[in-house]
Design a protein around this motif. Structure first.
Motif, PDB file in Angstrom:
ATOM      1  N   ILE A 328     -30.138  -7.238 -31.700  1.00 52.36           N
ATOM      2  CA  ILE A 328     -31.445  -6.572 -31.663  1.00 52.36           C
ATOM      3  C   ILE A 328     -32.132  -6.928 -30.350  1.00 52.36           C
ATOM      4  O   ILE A 328     -32.080  -8.075 -29.889  1.00 52.36           O
ATOM      5  N   THR A 329     -32.775  -5.934 -29.760  1.00 54.27           N
ATOM      6  CA  THR A 329     -33.508  -6.140 -28.508  1.00 54.27           C
ATOM      7  C   THR A 329     -35.003  -5.988 -28.761  1.00 54.27           C
ATOM      8  O   THR A 329     -35.452  -5.016 -29.371  1.00 54.27           O
ATOM      9  N   ALA A 330     -35.754  -6.979 -28.290  1.00 54.02           N
ATOM     10  CA  ALA A 330     -37.220  -6.946 -28.382  1.00 54.02           C
ATOM     11  C   ALA A 330     -37.794  -7.585 -27.125  1.00 54.02           C
ATOM     12  O   ALA A 330     -37.340  -8.650 -26.701  1.00 54.02           O
ATOM     13  N   ASN A 331     -38.749  -6.893 -26.529  1.00 53.16           N
ATOM     14  CA  ASN A 331     -39.396  -7.399 -25.306  1.00 53.16           C
ATOM     15  C   ASN A 331     -38.378  -7.711 -24.216  1.00 53.16           C
ATOM     16  O   ASN A 331     -38.518  -8.689 -23.472  1.00 53.16           O
ATOM     17  N   GLY A 332     -37.326  -6.873 -24.158  1.00 56.64           N
ATOM     18  CA  GLY A 332     -36.313  -7.031 -23.135  1.00 56.64           C
ATOM     19  C   GLY A 332     -35.305  -8.129 -23.391  1.00 56.64           C
ATOM     20  O   GLY A 332     -34.425  -8.386 -22.566  1.00 56.64           O
ATOM     21  N   ASP A 333     -35.387  -8.789 -24.540  1.00 55.00           N
ATOM     22  CA  ASP A 333     -34.511  -9.912 -24.865  1.00 55.00           C
ATOM     23  C   ASP A 333     -33.544  -9.490 -25.967  1.00 55.00           C
ATOM     24  O   ASP A 333     -33.961  -9.182 -27.087  1.00 55.00           O
ATOM     25  N   ASN A 334     -32.249  -9.477 -25.641  1.00 55.24           N
ATOM     26  CA  ASN A 334     -31.223  -9.081 -26.609  1.00 55.24           C
ATOM     27  C   ASN A 334     -30.661 -10.327 -27.295  1.00 55.24           C
ATOM     28  O   ASN A 334     -30.198 -11.254 -26.633  1.00 55.24           O
ATOM     29  N   VAL A 335     -30.695 -10.348 -28.645  1.00 60.33           N
ATOM     30  CA  VAL A 335     -30.288 -11.525 -29.405  1.00 60.33           C
ATOM     31  C   VAL A 335     -29.344 -11.100 -30.530  1.00 60.33           C
ATOM     32  O   VAL A 335     -29.574 -10.090 -31.201  1.00 60.33           O
ATOM     33  N   SER A 336     -28.295 -11.885 -30.762  1.00 60.05           N
ATOM     34  CA  SER A 336     -27.347 -11.590 -31.832  1.00 60.05           C
ATOM     35  C   SER A 336     -27.998 -11.803 -33.191  1.00 60.05           C
ATOM     36  O   SER A 336     -28.922 -12.615 -33.341  1.00 60.05           O
ATOM     37  N   ILE A 337     -27.482 -11.082 -34.200  1.00 56.13           N
ATOM     38  CA  ILE A 337     -28.062 -11.206 -35.539  1.00 56.13           C
ATOM     39  C   ILE A 337     -27.860 -12.614 -36.096  1.00 56.13           C
ATOM     40  O   ILE A 337     -28.703 -13.112 -36.851  1.00 56.13           O
ATOM     41  N   ALA A 338     -26.766 -13.289 -35.727  1.00 61.48           N
ATOM     42  CA  ALA A 338     -26.528 -14.648 -36.211  1.00 61.48           C
ATOM     43  C   ALA A 338     -27.607 -15.595 -35.714  1.00 61.48           C
ATOM     44  O   ALA A 338     -28.111 -16.437 -36.467  1.00 61.48           O
ATOM     45  N   ASN A 339     -28.000 -15.463 -34.459  1.00 58.84           N
ATOM     46  CA  ASN A 339     -29.037 -16.334 -33.906  1.00 58.84           C
ATOM     47  C   ASN A 339     -30.411 -16.024 -34.488  1.00 58.84           C
ATOM     48  O   ASN A 339     -31.226 -16.924 -34.710  1.00 58.84           O
ATOM     49  N   SER A 561      -1.424 -32.250 -33.491  1.00 61.92           N
ATOM     50  CA  SER A 561      -1.492 -32.656 -32.089  1.00 61.92           C
ATOM     51  C   SER A 561      -2.252 -31.632 -31.264  1.00 61.92           C
ATOM     52  O   SER A 561      -2.753 -31.944 -30.181  1.00 61.92           O
ATOM     53  N   ASN A 562      -2.365 -30.405 -31.794  1.00 66.95           N
ATOM     54  CA  ASN A 562      -3.087 -29.351 -31.073  1.00 66.95           C
ATOM     55  C   ASN A 562      -3.541 -28.279 -32.055  1.00 66.95           C
ATOM     56  O   ASN A 562      -2.814 -27.326 -32.327  1.00 66.95           O
ATOM     57  N   LEU A 563      -4.733 -28.452 -32.597  1.00 64.00           N
ATOM     58  CA  LEU A 563      -5.317 -27.440 -33.482  1.00 64.00           C
ATOM     59  C   LEU A 563      -5.915 -26.329 -32.633  1.00 64.00           C
ATOM     60  O   LEU A 563      -6.541 -26.579 -31.607  1.00 64.00           O
ATOM     61  N   LEU A 564      -5.708 -25.082 -33.070  1.00 60.37           N
ATOM     62  CA  LEU A 564      -6.267 -23.932 -32.355  1.00 60.37           C
ATOM     63  C   LEU A 564      -7.402 -23.317 -33.148  1.00 60.37           C
ATOM     64  O   LEU A 564      -7.341 -23.215 -34.371  1.00 60.37           O
ATOM     65  N   GLY A 565      -8.432 -22.888 -32.445  1.00 57.99           N
ATOM     66  CA  GLY A 565      -9.524 -22.120 -33.035  1.00 57.99           C
ATOM     67  C   GLY A 565      -9.541 -20.728 -32.445  1.00 57.99           C
ATOM     68  O   GLY A 565      -8.991 -20.481 -31.370  1.00 57.99           O
ATOM     69  N   SER A 566     -10.183 -19.800 -33.141  1.00 63.04           N
ATOM     70  CA  SER A 566     -10.262 -18.422 -32.679  1.00 63.04           C
ATOM     71  C   SER A 566     -11.701 -17.951 -32.718  1.00 63.04           C
ATOM     72  O   SER A 566     -12.423 -18.209 -33.688  1.00 63.04           O
ATOM     73  N   ASP A 567     -12.126 -17.274 -31.665  1.00 63.23           N
ATOM     74  CA  ASP A 567     -13.509 -16.812 -31.541  1.00 63.23           C
ATOM     75  C   ASP A 567     -13.680 -15.517 -32.333  1.00 63.23           C
ATOM     76  O   ASP A 567     -13.504 -14.417 -31.810  1.00 63.23           O
ATOM     77  N   LEU A 568     -14.023 -15.665 -33.612  1.00 65.43           N
ATOM     78  CA  LEU A 568     -14.182 -14.525 -34.508  1.00 65.43           C
ATOM     79  C   LEU A 568     -15.659 -14.247 -34.761  1.00 65.43           C
ATOM     80  O   LEU A 568     -16.443 -15.171 -34.987  1.00 65.43           O
ATOM     81  N   ALA A 569     -16.023 -12.970 -34.757  1.00 64.69           N
ATOM     82  CA  ALA A 569     -17.384 -12.609 -35.165  1.00 64.69           C
ATOM     83  C   ALA A 569     -17.621 -12.987 -36.620  1.00 64.69           C
ATOM     84  O   ALA A 569     -18.735 -13.329 -37.019  1.00 64.69           O
ATOM     85  N   ALA A 570     -16.555 -12.950 -37.429  1.00 62.39           N
ATOM     86  CA  ALA A 570     -16.662 -13.275 -38.846  1.00 62.39           C
ATOM     87  C   ALA A 570     -17.062 -14.718 -39.078  1.00 62.39           C
ATOM     88  O   ALA A 570     -17.535 -15.072 -40.159  1.00 62.39           O
ATOM     89  N   SER A 571     -16.861 -15.583 -38.073  1.00 64.53           N
ATOM     90  CA  SER A 571     -17.250 -16.984 -38.217  1.00 64.53           C
ATOM     91  C   SER A 571     -18.443 -17.329 -37.339  1.00 64.53           C
ATOM     92  O   SER A 571     -18.699 -18.490 -37.045  1.00 64.53           O
ATOM     93  N   GLY A 572     -19.169 -16.302 -36.892  1.00 60.62           N
ATOM     94  CA  GLY A 572     -20.365 -16.534 -36.099  1.00 60.62           C
ATOM     95  C   GLY A 572     -20.130 -16.584 -34.614  1.00 60.62           C
ATOM     96  O   GLY A 572     -21.038 -16.900 -33.844  1.00 60.62           O
ATOM     97  N   GLY A 573     -18.909 -16.262 -34.162  1.00 65.50           N
ATOM     98  CA  GLY A 573     -18.602 -16.264 -32.740  1.00 65.50           C
ATOM     99  C   GLY A 573     -18.919 -14.930 -32.093  1.00 65.50           C
ATOM    100  O   GLY A 573     -19.578 -14.063 -32.667  1.00 65.50           O
ATOM    101  N   THR A 574     -18.374 -14.737 -30.884  1.00 64.10           N
ATOM    102  CA  THR A 574     -18.646 -13.508 -30.143  1.00 64.10           C
ATOM    103  C   THR A 574     -17.759 -12.356 -30.566  1.00 64.10           C
ATOM    104  O   THR A 574     -18.048 -11.204 -30.255  1.00 64.10           O
ATOM    105  N   GLY A 575     -16.629 -12.662 -31.226  1.00 62.67           N
ATOM    106  CA  GLY A 575     -15.717 -11.612 -31.647  1.00 62.67           C
ATOM    107  C   GLY A 575     -14.663 -11.275 -30.625  1.00 62.67           C
ATOM    108  O   GLY A 575     -13.934 -10.289 -30.777  1.00 62.67           O
TER     109      GLY A 575
END
Length: 743
Positions: A328-339, A561-575
């Protein structure tokens, strides 16, 4: 901690051994000579409870009678009866479950091998493993869960385990079933199947429709539910039974479509506490539409009772567009719904636009069309040869698979205003201008598993090999026609051996110990040089039958020894789906399963009681930072989010040939929603919850029955998650009654 855990388990099991040796009066009927296992079955892992209970690794088989008895259409409720399985609910109906096995990341079930009829079923299991499609459990005949050692047969994910959904099989004779139910929230289900077998052919056809208006409140009583259809047709040709070399060829075609008015947008803490079932006005356009097609060809040839080969050719296509509010954008500031949802006090105007309390100007609301197409196809074959010695049994299984999958992202953004709580399209986006890329994977996998049995000892050493080429072709958002003018390509290659060994020793028919060690593996992303996820996993357990109490106790330790994470929108990431390194992690725990029939000596009634408990402890062994919403900045000693330490499931049933009643209770302990340690802040926590479900069946005749399901019997209001964006509720009290006719 690992050593203490295993020593404690050994002390307990040794004690039970001594007691059992005194009390047991039964003779050993599981000799090598009487072993008549069907060692290779078409499209299943083990196929029955006996083989699951005698496997050298931890395994669980949910039988057709159990699925029928419980009557669940939600895979979450089916799997919560299994120790070692963690579920993060999302929509309340199980449309897109988030499943973890032994502490693997639950996000979109992306870290386990999901199969239907022995074939990988996630939309793109190697290149984009997030499972936005999940088979309908309402049309399944059985569910198989494999955890721990000796799972090198099933990849590519070998850390937590594998789940195989077994679809309705072609019956031996003419038969069918029709059932229909209706209940709360205008929810309905219709299921019908019919099939038959003759000397040289067989068939089965089934149809499932599952729909609901949903239990959430959106302005003007807008539908927040879904409508899902499933059609499956199977046809088999086979040789005469008298022929020396037996062969069969089976074709399976499956089609599913879904329209669900589902959103990523949850609620703030204050609004959730006021009414957890509300939805904000800005989610009114959110909708998931998808279609899934599967074609599966299976050829089985049995040269003798000792040697057989099964080959599958498969093709899966999944198309979906999840159209949902993104920012959502308000007053020129775009913010994600999660934030916005997590900190509404920082973005008061954005939040007023989100809730509809304040009219929003043109283009203030961004609705993203997450439009994607997936292809998954390949050929796999397994060869099984077994033979007997004087006191030994030998089985060699060899598997080969060539696989290709891809995810084609062609996404765009539309822009809306909101006036008097109604959203209106103000600027329509151009397809391909948000994401325009293809991620793909080519994979060759093979394995060899040797099963050796000497008297009461079984050993299963095995070795898996994965050769994977991961690729991304990014055409860029300025080249929607994909001319290649702005094409960028990146590629990553993986070549790895995955060993494992398991054992099982039966002291007698009432007591055995099992365990093993194996390498855990998950494929990396397509960025050049990125390493795969790797771990060494240990388990030690016992299966026992003591004075009628049957059960299983297992301790496990997964050393990453090496756990991997994934940037998912479903987990609050950028997708972006970019994969990142989370380093060293330790996951350990205990699983307990107990079964007892209080009326075991009664010929008319059964009163089975089942208790399942899972303790899971996780710890990051290093510090790092990420863009993933649920991990963020991690400090050594932090816990993995969305994994409850304590889970308890109990069920009590009263069963008679005329009727049955089953009460199931689940306790899910509190868990943190952001990595951390010690005290969990309220805004980073999902509280513990107790949920009771009731299932009943009354057999009017041998062919006609009535059914009743009550979900959340006590009508507890509870949260299940804080992702993707805000608190989400579990299913409220609901009553569903139905009729079932079989012939």
């Amino acid at each position: 901690m690992k050593t203490k855990l295993l020593l404690l388990l050994l002390i307990v099991t040794s004690s039970l051994t001594a007691q059992n040796a005194i009390d047991s009066t039964k003779t050993n009927i599981d000799s090598i000579q009487s072993l008549e296992e069907i060692l290779i079955k078409t499209n299943v892992i083990f196929g029955n409870k006996y083989l699951a209970k005698n496997r050298t690794g931890s395994a669980y088989y949910i039988s057709p009678s159990e699925l029928k008895k419980l009557g669940y259409t939600d895979i979450n409720r089916v799997l919560k009866t299994v120790p070692g399985v963690t579920i993060v609910e999302e929509d309340g109906f199980g449309l897109r479950p988030n499943i973890s096995l032994r502490g693997t990341s639950a996000e979109r079930s992306a870290k386990i091998s999901l199969m239907e009829d022995g074939v990988l079923i996630a939309p793109a299991p190697y290149s984009a493993s997030a499972a936005y499609y999940f088979p309908s459990v309402g049309r399944m005949e059985a569910v198989e869960i494999l955890k721990g050692s000796s799972q090198v047969q099933y990849g590519p994910f070998t850390t937590g385990g594998a789940i195989n959904m077994v679809s309705t099989q072609i019956p031996d004779s003419f038969s069918g079933r029709i059932k229909a139910s209706y209940g709360s929230f205008n929810s309905g289900q219709v299921y019908a199947t019919v099939g038959d077998s003759h000397e040289n052919f067989g068939y089965n056809i089934e149809y499932l429709n599952f729909n609901s208006d949903g239990f959430k409140n959106l302005l003007n009583d807008l539908n927040t539910g879904f409508d899902k259809n499933d059609v499956v047709a199977k046809f088999r040709l086979n040789t005469d039974k008298e022929v020396k070399i037996q062969q069969s060829f089976e074709t399976k075609f499956q089609f599913a479509d879904e329209v669900s008015n589902e959103t990523y947008l949850g609620l703030t803490d204050a609004d959730f506490n006021n009414n957890p079932f509300d939805r904000y006005a800005s989610s009114q356009e959110d909708k998931m539409t998808n279609e899934h097609i599967q074609l599966l060809l299976t050829h089985n040839i049995e040269f003798s009772k000792k040697f057989a080969i099964t080959t599958n050719g498969y093709f899966n296509r999944f198309e979906r567009n999840w159209y949902k509010l993104n920012d959502i954008t308000a007053n020129g500031d775009n913010v994600s719904i999660a934030n916005i949802v997590s900190s509404p006090e920082l973005y008061p105007t954005h939040f007023n636009y989100m809730t509809g309390l304040e009219n929003a100007p043109e283009d203030a609301l961004t609705v993203k069309a997450n439009n994607r197409k997936y292809i998954s196809k390949g050929v796999q074959t397994k060869l099984d040869y077994h033979f007997y010695g004087e006191n030994t049994f030998h089985d060699i299984e060899l598997g080969l698979r060539y696989h290709y999958d891809e995810e084609d992202r062609f996404q765009w953004k539309d822009y809306y205003n909101i006036v008097d709580n109604t959203m209106q399209l103000t600027t329509k986006g151009i397809p391909g201008t948000d994401a325009n890329r293809i991620s793909s994977a080519k994979a060759f996998a093979s394995y060899v598993m040797y099963k050796f049995k000497y008297k009461n000892l079984t050993l299963t050493p095995g070795l898996r090999y994965e050769n994977i080429v991961l690729k991304r072709e990014n055409y860029g958002t300025n080249d929607v026609n994909r001319t290649g003018s702005d094409l960028s390509i990146r590629e990553n290659k993986v070549d790895i051996f995955i060993p494992g060994i398991g054992f099982n020793y039966k002291f007698n028919n009432n007591y055995s110990i099992f365990g093993g060690v194996h390498k855990g593996f998950s494929p990396p992303g397509n960025e050049d040089g990125q390493k795969p996820e790797e771990s060494i996993n240990y388990e030690l357990g016992t299966r026992f039958n003591y004075n009628g109490i049957q059960g299983e106790v297992v301790a496990f330790y997964n050393d990453y020894s090496n756990l991997l994470g994934s940037d998912l929108a479903a987990s609050g990431g950028t997708g972006s789906l970019d994969v990142f390194n989370a380093g060293e992690v330790a996951v350990k725990g205990i699983e307990v399963l107990l079964n007892y029939d209080v009326l075991k000596s009664n010929t008319a009634f059964d009163l089975p009681i089942t208790i399942g408990y899972t303790f899971t402890d996780t710890e990051f062994l290093n510090s790092f930072g990420s863009d993933d919403g649920i991990w963020g900045t991690v400090t050594e000693g932090d816990e993995i989010p969305y994994i409850a330490k304590h889970q308890l499931n109990t069920s009590v049933g009263l069963e008679h040939k005329k009727y049955s009643i089953n009460l199931n209770g689940r306790y899910n302990g509190e868990f943190r929603t952001v990595s951390g340690s010690g005290f969990i802040p309220e805004n980073q926590k999902v509280d513990s919850a107790i949920v009771l479900d009731l299932a009943g069946r009354y057999n009017i005749t041998s062919k006609l029955s009535t059914t009743l399901n009550i979900i959340n019997l006590l009508d507890n209001e509870y949260a299940v998650s804080r992702v993707p964006a805000g608190l989400r509720p579990g299913h409220p009290f609901g009553v569903y009654a139905g009729l079932e006719f079989q012939f």
